[in-house]
Design an enzyme around this catalytic site. Structure first.
Site, short mmCIF file in Angstrom:
data_model
loop_
_atom_site.label_atom_id
_atom_site.label_comp_id
_atom_site.label_asym_id
_atom_site.label_seq_id
_atom_site.Cartn_x
_atom_site.Cartn_y
_atom_site.Cartn_z
N HIS A 62 22.94 -18.91 -66.77
CA HIS A 62 23.11 -20.13 -67.00
C HIS A 62 24.57 -19.81 -67.94
CE1 HIS A 62 22.20 -22.51 -70.25
NE2 HIS A 62 21.40 -22.35 -70.24
N ASP B 269 22.81 -19.78 -76.20
CA ASP B 269 22.87 -20.76 -75.01
C ASP B 269 23.67 -20.81 -74.52
OD1 ASP B 269 21.42 -22.18 -73.48
OD2 ASP B 269 20.77 -23.87 -74.33
N GLU C 27 23.34 -25.31 -65.53
CA GLU C 27 21.55 -26.26 -65.98
C GLU C 27 21.40 -26.64 -67.53
OE1 GLU C 27 17.97 -25.16 -68.47
OE2 GLU C 27 20.34 -24.82 -68.60
N GLU C 28 22.49 -27.14 -67.43
CA GLU C 28 22.10 -27.81 -69.05
C GLU C 28 21.64 -28.97 -68.40
OE1 GLU C 28 21.52 -27.43 -71.32
OE2 GLU C 28 21.69 -25.14 -72.28
N ASP D 217 16.97 -16.90 -70.86
CA ASP D 217 17.68 -17.89 -71.51
C ASP D 217 17.35 -18.44 -72.43
OD1 ASP D 217 19.13 -20.27 -71.40
OD2 ASP D 217 18.07 -21.71 -70.00
N HIS E 34 21.96 -26.31 -78.82
CA HIS E 34 22.81 -27.18 -78.36
C HIS E 34 23.64 -27.64 -79.58
CE1 HIS E 34 19.94 -28.02 -74.91
NE2 HIS E 34 20.30 -26.74 -74.75
ZN LIG Z 1 19.94 -22.36 -71.88
#
Ligand SMILES: [Zn+2]
Length: 468
Positions: free
Chosen positions: A276, A288, A322-323, A348, A430
């Site tokens: 992603h 990420d 995606e998130e 991922d 994140h």
């Molecule tokens: Zn991810």
């Protein structure tokens, strides 16, 4: 094509071509074996820093890229530009995405001492009133505990230690809804990570449809969650002020970036290598999932550079959203439902040392899936030694990836998720700390080699589930 050549040059060229034509046609050289092609891909993946340079470009010139943001638009342009540079004629396939925008946030503890705490709003949260919400706070360690204490009019603090991501992330996802059902005015969630250096982790949350009020919610650090719990246990009443701004705007256009190498024999059967392209709106989205995108892009670039193309089409898809919505994965599966997706791989989970793939084969009920999975394992495991950059690569049952999930569940694609050591991944996932410096270039090269070879193997092998 030869227009523009002067007559004499044309004549010379014709003579040269004539002389070059052998009297007896030679047999074409045999097509390279899977082993030879895998060795070529591995050798090229492990040489130089092309993947690393690409990831540095993404991190430093595009930056973080939540879908619907200017960063994500830059990311789509970046993906398109690189595929074009490599002569791969990419497409940007439009997808409408949700748009959530973070504003400033602060969290103050008033009792027994006055201090400010690090806080990071969760994606999808509503704002507090401009002056914030000042209320007593109560720390709980599970959803069950919510029913044993009075949280009415209070700020709920979930201090839940990390077990697995799938289990612990429930508190981030529905903690606000569960608290609101019991009258709470805000919810704070201990960051979903096994270890912490005082860094709050964001991520998606959802309000249940029947929630009495959408209450604001944010992540706090592991350290502060533990400290608040300890303070409560010592008998001190807790009082906090949470102030945060956030806004959900109308859906906006974004895009999946798609590029491919057409198959030489089965061009209508597709092997997707996915990742992603969006990230959270903090850090650089290096692990990420910038790293995963570089692996997918490099896999395609390396395969495109082979002398003989694979039997099936290999297609890189850099998914959007995606998130906080998964619209890219769902939208791709819908738009391409008429095509046959033979297999789909996703990376991922960072860029640590890899140990092969998780395998996700779904065919009807559990028993049918298990039987199909065994046949796929039997057919593919002999190719694991081709993953020469990994010692002892394995193929274990497990999830493939969020974005390729619809292809695996609804369209029968054989699913594979790059399996990685996540020791260095969860602590920065994140957060503002998801930056390029955390990635080891040697691991990234190994991961690229693994992705490229496996995509090539899948594009080449006989269908393990074909009826004999
Ligand atoms: Zn991810």
């Amino acid at each position: 094509m030869l227009r523009g050549l002067p007559g004499t040059a044309m004549l010379a060229l014709s003579v040269a071509l004539l002389l070059a034509t052998p009297a007896v046609a030679k047999k074409p050289p045999p097509a390279p074996t899977i082993e030879e092609q895998a060795a070529t891909l591995t050798g090229r993946a492990l040489t130089g820093d092309h993947g690393w340079d690409l990831l540095a470009e993404l991190c430093d010139t595009v930056g973080h890229r939540l879908s619907g943001s200017a960063g994500m638009e830059r990311a789509v342009a970046w993906g398109m530009r690189n595929f074009e540079l490599w002569g791969l004629e990419p497409r940007a396939e439009e997808i409408m995405v949700p748009v959530w925008v973070r504003g400033p946030a602060s969290l103050t503890q008033h009792t027994p001492i006055e201090r400010s705490l690090a806080v990071l709003a969760l994606g999808g949260t509503v704002a507090t009133p401009p002056a914030g919400i000042r209320a007593p706070a109560v720390v709980v360690h599970s959803f069950d505990e919510l029913d044993q204490v009075d949280v009415d009019g209070k700020i709920v603090v979930y201090d839940v230690p990390f077990t697995t991501y799938g289990e612990t992330v429930q508190y981030r996802g529905r903690g606000a809804s569960e608290a609101s059902h019991r009258g709470a005015v805000a919810a704070l969630v201990r960051s979903v990570t096994p270890t912490s250096l005082s860094t709050p982790h964001t991520g998606m949350m959802w309000y249940a449809d029947d929630v009495p009020a959408q209450i604001p919610t944010a992540a706090i650090t592991v350290e502060d969650a533990i400290a608040l719990g300890r303070t409560q246990d010592a008998g001190h009443p807790l009082e906090l002020t949470l102030q945060l701004q956030a806004e959900t705007r109308p859906d906006a256009p974004s895009a999946n970036v798609v590029a491919e190498v057409r198959g030489r024999e089965l061009p209508d059967e597709i092997v997707v290598v996915g990742c992603h392209l969006d990230s959270w709106d903090v850090g650089q989205g290096a692990q990420d999932d910038g790293a995963g995108c570089v692996m997918a892009m490099e896999a395609l670039r390396l395969i495109a550079g082979l002398d003989v193309q694979p039997r099936r089409t290999v297609r890189a898809v850099l998914f959007t959203n995606e998130e906080n919505g998964l619209r890219g994965g769902k939208g791709y599966a819908e738009a391409h439902a008429s095509e046959r997706h033979f297999a789909a791989i996703e990376a991922d989970i960072g860029a640590g040392p890899n140990f092969g793939f998780r395998m996700d084969v779904q065919r009807g009920d559990e028993a049918a899936s298990a039987a199909a999975s065994q046949r796929v394992y039997d057919a593919l495991s002999p190719h694991l030694p081709l993953l020469a950059s990994v010692s002892g690569a394995t193929l274990e049952p497990g999830g493939s990836g969020a974005d390729v999930g619809p292809l695996v569940r609804e369209h029968g694609a054989l699913g594979f998720g790059l399996a990685l050591d996540t020791t260095g991944y969860w602590p920065i996932h994140h957060t503002e700390a998801d930056t390029l410096d955390k990635i080891d270039p040697a691991n990234l090269r190994d991961d690229i080699a693994t992705m490229a070879v496996w995509a090539y193997v899948l594009a080449e092998v006989a269908d393990p589930l074909a009826t004999p």
